[in-house]
Scaffold this active site. Structure first.
Site, PDB file in Angstrom:
ATOM      1  N   ASP A 161       2.657  -0.726   4.187  1.00  0.00           N
ATOM      2  CA  ASP A 161       2.197   0.438   4.957  1.00  0.00           C
ATOM      3  C   ASP A 161       1.425   0.018   6.202  1.00  0.00           C
ATOM      4  O   ASP A 161       1.532   0.635   7.254  1.00  0.00           O
ATOM      5  CB  ASP A 161       1.326   1.348   4.085  1.00  0.00           C
ATOM      6  CG  ASP A 161       0.809   2.520   4.903  1.00  0.00           C
ATOM      7  OD1 ASP A 161       1.646   3.310   5.358  1.00  0.00           O
ATOM      8  OD2 ASP A 161      -0.412   2.617   5.130  1.00  0.00           O
ATOM      9  N   SER A 183       3.371   6.842   3.146  1.00  0.00           N
ATOM     10  CA  SER A 183       2.199   6.059   3.542  1.00  0.00           C
ATOM     11  C   SER A 183       0.983   6.464   2.694  1.00  0.00           C
ATOM     12  O   SER A 183       0.307   5.610   2.106  1.00  0.00           O
ATOM     13  CB  SER A 183       1.939   6.314   5.035  1.00  0.00           C
ATOM     14  OG  SER A 183       0.672   5.871   5.415  1.00  0.00           O
ATOM     15  N   LYS A 187      -0.216   4.211  -0.953  1.00  0.00           N
ATOM     16  CA  LYS A 187      -1.555   3.615  -1.155  1.00  0.00           C
ATOM     17  C   LYS A 187      -2.240   4.240  -2.371  1.00  0.00           C
ATOM     18  O   LYS A 187      -2.855   3.551  -3.178  1.00  0.00           O
ATOM     19  CB  LYS A 187      -2.410   3.839   0.103  1.00  0.00           C
ATOM     20  CG  LYS A 187      -1.971   2.973   1.279  1.00  0.00           C
ATOM     21  CD  LYS A 187      -2.810   3.208   2.514  1.00  0.00           C
ATOM     22  CE  LYS A 187      -2.590   4.560   3.094  1.00  0.00           C
ATOM     23  NZ  LYS A 187      -2.368   4.700   4.501  1.00  0.00           N
TER      24      LYS A 187
HETATM   25  N1  URA Z   1      -2.664   8.864   6.834  1.00  0.00           N
HETATM   26  C1  URA Z   1      -2.007   7.813   6.316  1.00  0.00           C
HETATM   27  O1  URA Z   1      -2.549   7.064   5.508  1.00  0.00           O
HETATM   28  N2  URA Z   1      -0.725   7.617   6.707  1.00  0.00           N
HETATM   29  C2  URA Z   1      -0.074   8.420   7.589  1.00  0.00           C
HETATM   30  O2  URA Z   1       1.080   8.184   7.874  1.00  0.00           O
HETATM   31  C3  URA Z   1      -0.783   9.498   8.122  1.00  0.00           C
HETATM   32  C4  URA Z   1      -2.090   9.702   7.727  1.00  0.00           C
END
Ligand code: URA
Length: 433
Positions: A161, A183, A187
């Site tokens: 990411d 994304s 996480k």
């Molecule tokens: N926050 C994130 O962690 N990823 C994105 O793509 C957008 C906002």
């Protein structure tokens, strides 16, 4: 397999297989795919989209690109919340202790602020002495002993990411629903929680400016989380005005402590109680209404405040600061921003309010910038309130007086006045279950 063929397939509107998505993310992670091909595929995804199956596969591949946490040594149900980011959003500091005080475990990895949005780790570090880095066994021991720990990310979660985001940022491909969902959830799913409540912000201080897009993103992320076996809910909450009255690290901790003492701003308190209610409800503590009543009681009887103090002390912070928030270091200078016109505040650009706080030193332009914990803004007036010309709109705090002019200019340009009071916007737009 060649990335060329995968790019071409997506460019022409095809559906990528699990193997093709895994091949892509493996190549992103090990550096074998050049940036121009990664960027080209992101652009193809931007225009052609992905279905839920493809987006889930992308999310799981991102999650699996780095370390994953194992919380199986934590006894009891683990619940977490995740906000998509906003201005004045200090909810974790209140929601975590409420939920933990009621027996649900909160093992939270939080982020730092960047640009106009703040981060929980920076806010916690405004508490003198508090450590946000714990060895994993200490983290788990603390959660088992007192029910809650909030720390920064010590290991490399979802490195794919990091790479993807950096390229999306410079190729105009951030704003793609599947890429955003993969994304955020890539996480989030690297941690090991049973229940996740997503706080999807909507409005001028959020990266999702419309309720419809926020709802679509929320649905997609809830779906992905469920496919990963998590209990999921998403709340769509308002970020068209800053949440509460404080923006900036120490100021926000003080506001959170006031809220834990039952004296918080109404909007902030309500969002915290609702988030806590859904975390508790997912953790089998009753219906959302029943859980909200429990959450309210934990605020009113002081048990959530007690839990926060315990967490601060366990992480090396000074609990005396929580008893008496006057003990927080103060900024050397303050400056009152006065209304340039009489009337109702009809609209504010919340992102710009975050940028004004950044200009005072409270945030970061780049990941390496140092933060001034005592800098920030206290809002005296918010949207729908009436002001006379010359009345104080906000008070700015900084350790460098020269920073006031730019912050004041940003703040005033971001505030619109008009003759009629605008309609009240919902605080919580929707719940996606
Ligand atoms: N926050 C994130 O962690 N990823 C994105 O793509 C957008 C906002």
């Amino acid at each position: 397999m060649r990335l060329y063929d995968i790019i071409k397939k997506k460019r022409d509107g095809g559906e990528l297989s699990t193997e093709e998505i895994d091949f892509f993310i493996r190549g992103v992670t090990d550096g074998s795919i050049p940036d121009y091909q990664i960027s080209a595929l992101c652009m193809a995804i931007y225009f052609r989209g992905m279905n839920v199956r493809e987006t889930s596969d992308l999310t799981f591949a991102v999650r699996d690109s780095g370390d994953r946490l194992d919380f199986s040594a934590i006894k009891g149900i683990r619940a977490d919340k995740h906000s998509t980011g906003g201005v004045g959003d200090k909810t974790s500091l209140v929601v975590g202790p409420i939920v933990a005080s009621l027996g649900v475990k909160v093992a939270k990895m939080s982020g730092r602020g960047l640009g106009h949005t703040g981060g929980t780790v920076d806010k916690l570090e405004a508490i003198p002495g508090l450590k946000t880095t714990l060895a994993e066994e200490d983290f788990i021991r603390q959660v088992n002993e007192i029910g809650i720990a909030i720390v920064g990310q010590s290991r490399e979660f979802a490195p794919a990411d990091k790479k993807l985001y950096a390229l999306r940022d410079v190729t105009a491909t951030v704003d793609s629903m599947p890429l955003i969902a993969a994304s955020i959830m890539g996480k989030k799913l690297a941690a090991d929680d049973d229940c996740i409540v997503l706080d999807v912000k909507t409005g001028s201080g959020s990266f999702m400016k419309s309720v419809e897009r926020s709802r679509d993103l929320a649905r997609l992320m809830v779906d992905i989380g469920k496919r990963a076996g998590k209990k999921m809910v998403a709340l769509i909450t308002d970020m068209d005005v800053p949440l509460g009255n404080a923006i900036g690290n120490s100021l926000e901790v003080i506001e959170a402590v006031e809220t834990l003492k039952g004296r918080g701003p109404e909007d902030f308190t309500e969002v915290c109680l609702t988030l806590a209610a859904y975390m508790l409800s997912l953790a089998d503590m009753g219906t959302p209404d029943e859980a909200k009543a429990l959450a309210k009681r934990a605020l009113l009887d002081g048990s959530a405040l007690q839990k926060f103090k315990q967490m601060v002390a366990a992480q090396g912070g000074d609990p005396a600061c929580i008893e008496d928030t006057d003990k927080f270091a103060k900024a050397k200078y303050s400056h009152a921003v006065k209304a340039t016109a009489a009337g109702y505040i009809t609209r504010v650009d919340t992102e710009a309010y975050g940028l004004a706080s950044l200009a005072l030193g409270a945030g970061r332009n780049t990941a390496e910038d140092r933060i001034d914990y005592s800098a920030g803004i206290l809002l005296n007036k918010k949207t729908r309130e009436h002001v006379e010309k010359g009345e104080v709109l906000a008070t700015l705090f900084a350790n460098d007086e020269k920073k006031f002019a730019e912050a004041e200019r940003i703040l005033l340009a971001a505030t619109t006045f008009g003759p009629t009071m605008p309609a009240k916007a919902p605080l919580i737009y929707d719940i996606v279950e």
